[in-house]
Design an enzyme around this catalytic site. Sequence first.
Site, PDB file in Angstrom:
ATOM      1  N   LYS A  42       0.818  -1.207   0.000  1.00 44.22           N
ATOM      2  CA  LYS A  42       0.000   0.000   0.000  1.00 44.22           C
ATOM      3  C   LYS A  42       0.856   1.262   0.000  1.00 44.22           C
ATOM      4  CE  LYS A  42      -3.185  -2.396   3.108  1.00 44.22           C
ATOM      5  NZ  LYS A  42      -3.669  -2.409   4.512  1.00 44.22           N
ATOM      6  N   GLY A  43       2.104   1.129   0.376  1.00 41.85           N
ATOM      7  CA  GLY A  43       2.942   2.298   0.711  1.00 41.85           C
ATOM      8  C   GLY A  43       3.071   3.360  -0.353  1.00 41.85           C
ATOM      9  N   GLU A  98       7.457   3.168  -5.851  1.00 44.72           N
ATOM     10  CA  GLU A  98       7.580   2.537  -4.539  1.00 44.72           C
ATOM     11  C   GLU A  98       7.841   3.608  -3.487  1.00 44.72           C
ATOM     12  OE1 GLU A  98       6.909   0.525  -2.505  1.00 44.72           O
ATOM     13  OE2 GLU A  98       8.394  -1.009  -2.040  1.00 44.72           O
ATOM     14  N   ASP A  99       7.447   3.334  -2.254  1.00 45.35           N
ATOM     15  CA  ASP A  99       7.696   4.310  -1.198  1.00 45.35           C
ATOM     16  C   ASP A  99       9.172   4.361  -0.800  1.00 45.35           C
ATOM     17  OD1 ASP A  99       7.605   1.765  -0.011  1.00 45.35           O
ATOM     18  OD2 ASP A  99       6.177   2.303   1.557  1.00 45.35           O
ATOM     19  N   ASP A 102      14.903  -0.228   0.467  1.00 45.40           N
ATOM     20  CA  ASP A 102      15.633  -0.485   1.701  1.00 45.40           C
ATOM     21  C   ASP A 102      16.712  -1.529   1.406  1.00 45.40           C
ATOM     22  OD1 ASP A 102      16.256  -0.474   4.402  1.00 45.40           O
ATOM     23  OD2 ASP A 102      14.552  -1.712   4.995  1.00 45.40           O
ATOM     24  N   LYS A 130      17.068   4.268   1.188  1.00 49.88           N
ATOM     25  CA  LYS A 130      18.000   4.033   2.313  1.00 49.88           C
ATOM     26  C   LYS A 130      19.180   3.257   1.753  1.00 49.88           C
ATOM     27  CE  LYS A 130      14.456   3.466   5.892  1.00 49.88           C
ATOM     28  NZ  LYS A 130      13.919   2.492   6.862  1.00 49.88           N
ATOM     29  N   PHE A 151      13.489   4.599  10.994  1.00 51.21           N
ATOM     30  CA  PHE A 151      12.163   4.187  10.543  1.00 51.21           C
ATOM     31  C   PHE A 151      11.286   5.400  10.265  1.00 51.21           C
ATOM     32  CE2 PHE A 151       8.143   1.985  10.401  1.00 51.21           C
ATOM     33  CZ  PHE A 151       8.509   0.800   9.785  1.00 51.21           C
ATOM     34  N   ASP A 158       3.698   3.317   6.506  1.00 55.98           N
ATOM     35  CA  ASP A 158       3.121   2.922   7.788  1.00 55.98           C
ATOM     36  C   ASP A 158       4.117   2.341   8.774  1.00 55.98           C
ATOM     37  OD1 ASP A 158       3.555   0.442   6.345  1.00 55.98           O
ATOM     38  OD2 ASP A 158       2.327  -0.518   7.887  1.00 55.98           O
ATOM     39  N   ARG A 164      -0.361   6.176   7.904  1.00 58.96           N
ATOM     40  CA  ARG A 164      -0.324   6.377   6.450  1.00 58.96           C
ATOM     41  C   ARG A 164      -0.966   7.699   6.039  1.00 58.96           C
ATOM     42  NH1 ARG A 164       1.230   1.509   3.969  1.00 58.96           N
ATOM     43  NH2 ARG A 164       0.464  -0.391   4.937  1.00 58.96           N
TER      44      ARG A 164
HETATM   45  P1  IMP Z   1      13.136  -3.859   0.744  1.00 57.54           P
HETATM   46  O1  IMP Z   1      13.831  -2.848  -0.149  1.00 57.54           O
HETATM   47  O2  IMP Z   1      12.830  -5.136   0.046  1.00 57.54           O
HETATM   48  O3  IMP Z   1      13.873  -4.066   2.029  1.00 57.54           O
HETATM   49  O4  IMP Z   1      11.704  -3.362   1.134  1.00 57.54           O
HETATM   50  C1  IMP Z   1      11.309  -2.078   1.190  1.00 57.54           C
HETATM   51  C2  IMP Z   1       9.984  -2.081   1.911  1.00 57.54           C
HETATM   52  O5  IMP Z   1      10.207  -2.204   3.312  1.00 57.54           O
HETATM   53  C3  IMP Z   1       9.255  -0.798   1.704  1.00 57.54           C
HETATM   54  O6  IMP Z   1       8.353  -0.851   0.646  1.00 57.54           O
HETATM   55  C4  IMP Z   1       8.500  -0.647   3.013  1.00 57.54           C
HETATM   56  O7  IMP Z   1       7.286  -1.341   2.956  1.00 57.54           O
HETATM   57  C5  IMP Z   1       9.353  -1.334   4.029  1.00 57.54           C
HETATM   58  N1  IMP Z   1      10.142  -0.342   4.768  1.00 57.54           N
HETATM   59  C6  IMP Z   1      11.471  -0.159   4.751  1.00 57.54           C
HETATM   60  N2  IMP Z   1      11.841   0.853   5.522  1.00 57.54           N
HETATM   61  C7  IMP Z   1      10.704   1.339   6.065  1.00 57.54           C
HETATM   62  C8  IMP Z   1      10.420   2.436   6.961  1.00 57.54           C
HETATM   63  O8  IMP Z   1      11.301   3.182   7.418  1.00 57.54           O
HETATM   64  N3  IMP Z   1       9.108   2.649   7.257  1.00 57.54           N
HETATM   65  C9  IMP Z   1       8.104   1.879   6.763  1.00 57.54           C
HETATM   66  N4  IMP Z   1       8.319   0.851   5.933  1.00 57.54           N
HETATM   67  C10 IMP Z   1       9.606   0.591   5.581  1.00 57.54           C
HETATM   68 MG    MG Z   2       6.216  -1.386   0.984  1.00 56.65          MG
END
Ligand code: IMP
Ligand code: MG
Length: 174
Positions: A42-43, A98-99, A102, A130, A151, A158, A164
């Site tokens: 949903k982000g 994408e939000d 990470d 990040k 975070f 969220d 959100r």
């Molecule tokens: P990754 O890049 O596969 O680790 O996933 C990224 C996802 O992790 C994002 O779409 C978010 O849903 C979640 N995520 C990572 N950091 C945060 C944060 O600081 N707040 C909220 N969700 C986060």
């Molecule tokens: Mg996400």
Amino acid sequence: MESMKRKILFTKEIIEKRVEELAETISRDYEGGELFVIGILKGAFVFMADLIRRLSIPCFIEFVKLASYGAGSVSSGKIVMTKDIETSIEGKDVLITEDIVDTGLTLSFLVNQFRERNPRSVKVCALLDKRQRREVPFEADYVGFTIEDGFVVGYGIDFNEKFRYLPEIYIIEE
Ligand code: IMP
Ligand code: MG
């Protein structure tokens, strides 16, 4: 948890200005074409809604939902698509929104999935990056803001489904 301490990281005005800049760059890069914008639920929904309204090229909208096995807010590596897009992307220019990038696991999974469907191109636009937390090499094509570890919530993002609705982006303080 509503009383959890949080500090503002990006105001509405700063987000709005950056989204406008991203939209201008994207519109220029795809000038004369049309774009399949795919949001990760949903982000990304708030960011995507603002971004597409600033684009000056025609676009189509789709959403996917992903689940990563393992608990909590950190991806575990095993990712599945629980909701797919509802149209073919063959021969299309695809922009995934994408939000947050990470570890990079989610987006490398999704980009690989979509590449197998023979689109004309696949790019990624992430609001936040990040960079220091990557577990797999991944570079988004368009990034709103690069942030340190920590975070964040708000503007669609969220913590356990909370926050959100906040129009600004906040960092949670321990
Ligand atoms: P990754 O890049 O596969 O680790 O996933 C990224 C996802 O992790 C994002 O779409 C978010 O849903 C979640 N995520 C990572 N950091 C945060 C944060 O600081 N707040 C909220 N969700 C986060
Ligand atoms: Mg996400």
